[in-house]
Design a protein around this motif. Structure first.
Motif, PDB file in Angstrom:
ATOM      1  N   GLY A   1       0.790  -1.221   0.000  1.00  0.00           N
ATOM      2  CA  GLY A   1       0.000   0.000   0.000  1.00  0.00           C
ATOM      3  C   GLY A   1       0.822   1.271   0.000  1.00  0.00           C
ATOM      4  N   LEU A   2       2.123   1.140  -0.196  1.00  0.00           N
ATOM      5  CA  LEU A   2       3.034   2.292  -0.190  1.00  0.00           C
ATOM      6  C   LEU A   2       3.499   2.529  -1.614  1.00  0.00           C
ATOM      7  CD1 LEU A   2       5.044   1.097   2.937  1.00  0.00           C
ATOM      8  CD2 LEU A   2       3.157   2.742   2.909  1.00  0.00           C
ATOM      9  N   ARG A   3       2.793   3.412  -2.316  1.00  0.00           N
ATOM     10  CA  ARG A   3       3.049   3.562  -3.738  1.00  0.00           C
ATOM     11  C   ARG A   3       2.925   5.016  -4.168  1.00  0.00           C
ATOM     12  NH1 ARG A   3      -2.134   1.160  -3.291  1.00  0.00           N
ATOM     13  NH2 ARG A   3      -1.183  -0.914  -3.429  1.00  0.00           N
ATOM     14  N   TYR A   4       3.396   5.280  -5.372  1.00  0.00           N
ATOM     15  CA  TYR A   4       3.285   6.602  -5.975  1.00  0.00           C
ATOM     16  C   TYR A   4       2.099   6.608  -6.942  1.00  0.00           C
ATOM     17  CZ  TYR A   4       4.515  10.965  -8.199  1.00  0.00           C
ATOM     18  OH  TYR A   4       4.475  12.258  -8.661  1.00  0.00           O
ATOM     19  N   PRO A   5       1.309   7.714  -7.007  1.00  0.00           N
ATOM     20  CA  PRO A   5       1.467   8.951  -6.249  1.00  0.00           C
ATOM     21  C   PRO A   5       1.032   8.795  -4.794  1.00  0.00           C
ATOM     22  CG  PRO A   5      -0.483   9.068  -7.625  1.00  0.00           C
ATOM     23  CD  PRO A   5       0.201   7.793  -7.992  1.00  0.00           C
ATOM     24  N   ILE A   6       1.640   9.603  -3.949  1.00  0.00           N
ATOM     25  CA  ILE A   6       1.358   9.560  -2.516  1.00  0.00           C
ATOM     26  C   ILE A   6       0.168  10.485  -2.246  1.00  0.00           C
ATOM     27  CG2 ILE A   6       2.298   9.914  -0.208  1.00  0.00           C
ATOM     28  CD1 ILE A   6       5.122   9.655  -1.556  1.00  0.00           C
ATOM     29  N   ALA A   7      -0.981   9.889  -1.964  1.00  0.00           N
ATOM     30  CA  ALA A   7      -2.195  10.687  -1.783  1.00  0.00           C
ATOM     31  C   ALA A   7      -2.167  11.411  -0.443  1.00  0.00           C
ATOM     32  CB  ALA A   7      -3.417   9.779  -1.856  1.00  0.00           C
ATOM     33  N   PRO A   8      -2.375  12.735  -0.422  1.00  0.00           N
ATOM     34  CA  PRO A   8      -2.421  13.465   0.858  1.00  0.00           C
ATOM     35  C   PRO A   8      -3.562  12.966   1.737  1.00  0.00           C
ATOM     36  CG  PRO A   8      -2.217  14.979  -0.995  1.00  0.00           C
ATOM     37  CD  PRO A   8      -2.529  13.630  -1.577  1.00  0.00           C
ATOM     38  N   TYR A   9      -3.292  12.779   3.006  1.00  0.00           N
ATOM     39  CA  TYR A   9      -4.291  12.245   3.934  1.00  0.00           C
ATOM     40  C   TYR A   9      -5.170  13.340   4.513  1.00  0.00           C
ATOM     41  CZ  TYR A   9      -6.292   9.491   7.725  1.00  0.00           C
ATOM     42  OH  TYR A   9      -7.148   8.843   8.562  1.00  0.00           O
ATOM     43  N   GLY A  10      -4.617  14.541   4.620  1.00  0.00           N
ATOM     44  CA  GLY A  10      -5.362  15.645   5.229  1.00  0.00           C
ATOM     45  C   GLY A  10      -4.748  16.023   6.556  1.00  0.00           C
ATOM     46  N   ILE A  11      -4.371  17.287   6.699  1.00  0.00           N
ATOM     47  CA  ILE A  11      -3.598  17.694   7.878  1.00  0.00           C
ATOM     48  C   ILE A  11      -4.441  17.789   9.140  1.00  0.00           C
ATOM     49  CG2 ILE A  11      -1.872  18.896   6.496  1.00  0.00           C
ATOM     50  CD1 ILE A  11      -3.230  21.528   7.208  1.00  0.00           C
ATOM     51  N   GLN A  12      -5.788  17.786   9.020  1.00  0.00           N
ATOM     52  CA  GLN A  12      -6.628  17.906  10.212  1.00  0.00           C
ATOM     53  C   GLN A  12      -7.383  16.622  10.545  1.00  0.00           C
ATOM     54  OE1 GLN A  12      -8.599  21.690   8.829  1.00  0.00           O
ATOM     55  NE2 GLN A  12      -8.186  22.313  10.941  1.00  0.00           N
ATOM     56  N   ASN A  13      -7.176  15.566   9.773  1.00  0.00           N
ATOM     57  CA  ASN A  13      -7.892  14.320  10.015  1.00  0.00           C
ATOM     58  C   ASN A  13      -7.256  13.522  11.145  1.00  0.00           C
ATOM     59  OD1 ASN A  13      -9.699  14.833   7.959  1.00  0.00           O
ATOM     60  ND2 ASN A  13      -8.559  13.666   6.425  1.00  0.00           N
ATOM     61  N   ASP A  14      -8.040  12.723  11.810  1.00  0.00           N
ATOM     62  CA  ASP A  14      -7.531  11.790  12.813  1.00  0.00           C
ATOM     63  C   ASP A  14      -6.641  10.777  12.091  1.00  0.00           C
ATOM     64  OD1 ASP A  14      -7.157   9.614  14.581  1.00  0.00           O
ATOM     65  OD2 ASP A  14      -8.999  10.119  15.657  1.00  0.00           O
ATOM     66  N   VAL A  15      -5.388  10.745  12.452  1.00  0.00           N
ATOM     67  CA  VAL A  15      -4.405   9.972  11.704  1.00  0.00           C
ATOM     68  C   VAL A  15      -4.500   8.478  11.957  1.00  0.00           C
ATOM     69  CG1 VAL A  15      -2.539  10.020  13.415  1.00  0.00           C
ATOM     70  CG2 VAL A  15      -1.979  10.043  10.962  1.00  0.00           C
ATOM     71  N   ARG A  16      -5.197   8.074  13.007  1.00  0.00           N
ATOM     72  CA  ARG A  16      -5.182   6.661  13.393  1.00  0.00           C
ATOM     73  C   ARG A  16      -5.760   5.735  12.322  1.00  0.00           C
ATOM     74  NH1 ARG A  16      -7.801   7.468  19.255  1.00  0.00           N
ATOM     75  NH2 ARG A  16      -8.953   8.986  17.987  1.00  0.00           N
ATOM     76  N   ALA A  17      -6.804   6.186  11.641  1.00  0.00           N
ATOM     77  CA  ALA A  17      -7.402   5.347  10.605  1.00  0.00           C
ATOM     78  C   ALA A  17      -6.409   5.094   9.478  1.00  0.00           C
ATOM     79  CB  ALA A  17      -8.673   5.991  10.079  1.00  0.00           C
ATOM     80  N   GLY A  18      -5.711   6.147   9.067  1.00  0.00           N
ATOM     81  CA  GLY A  18      -4.735   6.001   8.005  1.00  0.00           C
ATOM     82  C   GLY A  18      -3.550   5.142   8.405  1.00  0.00           C
ATOM     83  N   MET A  19      -3.026   5.379   9.602  1.00  0.00           N
ATOM     84  CA  MET A  19      -1.875   4.618  10.072  1.00  0.00           C
ATOM     85  C   MET A  19      -2.195   3.145  10.274  1.00  0.00           C
ATOM     86  SD  MET A  19       0.755   6.727  10.348  1.00  0.00           S
ATOM     87  CE  MET A  19       1.902   6.139  11.581  1.00  0.00           C
ATOM     88  N   SER A  20      -3.425   2.866  10.655  1.00  0.00           N
ATOM     89  CA  SER A  20      -3.787   1.484  10.926  1.00  0.00           C
ATOM     90  C   SER A  20      -3.779   0.624   9.677  1.00  0.00           C
ATOM     91  CB  SER A  20      -5.161   1.418  11.592  1.00  0.00           C
ATOM     92  OG  SER A  20      -6.187   1.834  10.695  1.00  0.00           O
ATOM     93  N   VAL A  21      -3.926   1.254   8.497  1.00  0.00           N
ATOM     94  CA  VAL A  21      -3.880   0.492   7.260  1.00  0.00           C
ATOM     95  C   VAL A  21      -2.509  -0.172   7.099  1.00  0.00           C
ATOM     96  CG1 VAL A  21      -3.975   0.658   4.742  1.00  0.00           C
ATOM     97  CG2 VAL A  21      -5.607   1.939   6.141  1.00  0.00           C
ATOM     98  N   SER A  22      -1.453   0.566   7.449  1.00  0.00           N
ATOM     99  CA  SER A  22      -0.100   0.027   7.316  1.00  0.00           C
ATOM    100  C   SER A  22       0.360  -0.732   8.541  1.00  0.00           C
ATOM    101  CB  SER A  22       0.890   1.163   7.035  1.00  0.00           C
ATOM    102  OG  SER A  22       0.608   1.783   5.800  1.00  0.00           O
ATOM    103  N   TYR A  23      -0.027  -0.234   9.748  1.00  0.00           N
ATOM    104  CA  TYR A  23       0.580  -0.765  10.977  1.00  0.00           C
ATOM    105  C   TYR A  23      -0.404  -1.432  11.925  1.00  0.00           C
ATOM    106  CZ  TYR A  23       4.244   2.413   9.369  1.00  0.00           C
ATOM    107  OH  TYR A  23       5.189   3.065   8.620  1.00  0.00           O
ATOM    108  N   GLY A  24      -1.682  -1.492  11.550  1.00  0.00           N
ATOM    109  CA  GLY A  24      -2.695  -1.964  12.471  1.00  0.00           C
ATOM    110  C   GLY A  24      -2.500  -3.385  12.936  1.00  0.00           C
ATOM    111  N   LYS A  25      -1.901  -4.236  12.105  1.00  0.00           N
ATOM    112  CA  LYS A  25      -1.713  -5.645  12.459  1.00  0.00           C
ATOM    113  C   LYS A  25      -0.348  -5.929  13.033  1.00  0.00           C
ATOM    114  CE  LYS A  25      -4.999  -7.219   8.951  1.00  0.00           C
ATOM    115  NZ  LYS A  25      -5.186  -8.065   7.754  1.00  0.00           N
ATOM    116  N   LYS A  26       0.449  -4.881  13.234  1.00  0.00           N
ATOM    117  CA  LYS A  26       1.815  -5.085  13.735  1.00  0.00           C
ATOM    118  C   LYS A  26       1.845  -5.168  15.253  1.00  0.00           C
ATOM    119  CE  LYS A  26       3.463  -4.954   9.579  1.00  0.00           C
ATOM    120  NZ  LYS A  26       3.931  -6.184   8.936  1.00  0.00           N
TER     121      LYS A  26
END
Length: 261
Positions: free
Chosen positions: A236-261
């Motif tokens: 899931g780490l590919r170009y183009p790098i889609a902006p997540y949004g500077i005011q969004n709760d980051v946990r949902a986005g981070m969990s896609v990559s690290y949630g099962k770690k």
């Protein structure tokens, strides 16, 4: 992850197709090959020879921007600086003084000499000619190095691919003017992946756009980077790098990559 067997002949056209699919490059990926004999350079399929005096930047861009295969000797280049970086001219004391740069790029003779001494260059005497060509053409199979012009976002994914297996920290310098010594000069000299910020001359004479950086690396290292980027894309780490949004709760986005770690 299976890494490319560098002892096998690389499929350069397939590599370019993969690279363009992974990074959406707008500039042609090219190769550079140095020749000990002019005759061997002249024998390259569909080679063009300049009918005017150029900078090395212009010759490289004839391949990267126009898709040409071009061969040169020292006589085709404008001066000692272009010749010296690729080993087609001497790096003697006159060259090291850099007197032409005093009052232009540097305030003192000492500064000019320090810059000249800082350049990574191909040792003089090994080669008589150089050729450049689109990598996918296969005309320089294999080239000594490949040149990838890309934006910072594309470059960092390329670097991530290089580091996916067999991690190492890359440390690059910036010489300022004559930045081609940071890219193809260093890569040809050391065989190591070499990143540069193209300088004034590369942009003025070579037509390099403001947004592009330059990575120079051996074909085997480019194959390694492509293999790494393919695995990153699966993660899931590919170009183009889609902006997540500077005011969004980051946990949902981070969990896609690290949630099962």
């Amino acid at each position: 992850m299976q890494q490319p067997n560098i002892s096998e002949r690389l499929d350069l056209a397939a590599m370019v197709a993969d690279l363009n699919a992974l990074l959406r490059l707008k500039t042609t990926v090219i190769g550079i090959k140095m020749f000990a004999r002019v005759e061997d350079m002249a024998a390259v399929e569909k080679i063009r020879r300049p009918n005017a005096v150029h900078t090395t930047d212009q010759i490289v861009s004839m391949a990267a921007r126009l898709g040409w295969t071009v061969g040169i000797t020292a006589d085709d280049l404008v001066g000692a600086q272009c010749r010296a970086v690729i080993g087609l001219g001497p790096q003697d004391d006159t060259w090291l003084k850099g007197e032409n740069y005093v009052g232009v790029w540097h305030g003192t003779a000492e500064d000019a000499r320090k810059r000249q001494e800082a350049l990574d260059v191909v040792p003089f005497g090994r080669y008589q000619a150089m050729a450049v060509s689109p990598l996918s053409s296969g005309r320089l199979d294999p080239p000594d190095i490949c040149l990838v012009y890309a934006t910072p976002g594309q470059i960092i994914i390329l670097i991530n691919g290089l580091q996916y297996v067999g991690y190492k920290k890359f440390e690059w310098g910036v010489v300022g003017e004559t930045a081609c010594a940071d890219s193809w000069g260093r890569a040809l000299k050391t065989g190591e992946p070499s990143l540069s910020l193209p300088c004034f001359a590369e942009r003025r004479y070579g037509g390099v756009p403001d947004e592009e950086m330059l990575m120079a690396l051996k074909p085997a290292d480019l194959a390694k980077a492509i293999a790494g980027m393919k695995q990153l894309a699966k993660n899931g780490l590919r170009y183009p790098i889609a902006p997540y949004g500077i005011q969004n709760d980051v946990r949902a986005g981070m969990s896609v990559s690290y949630g099962k770690k």
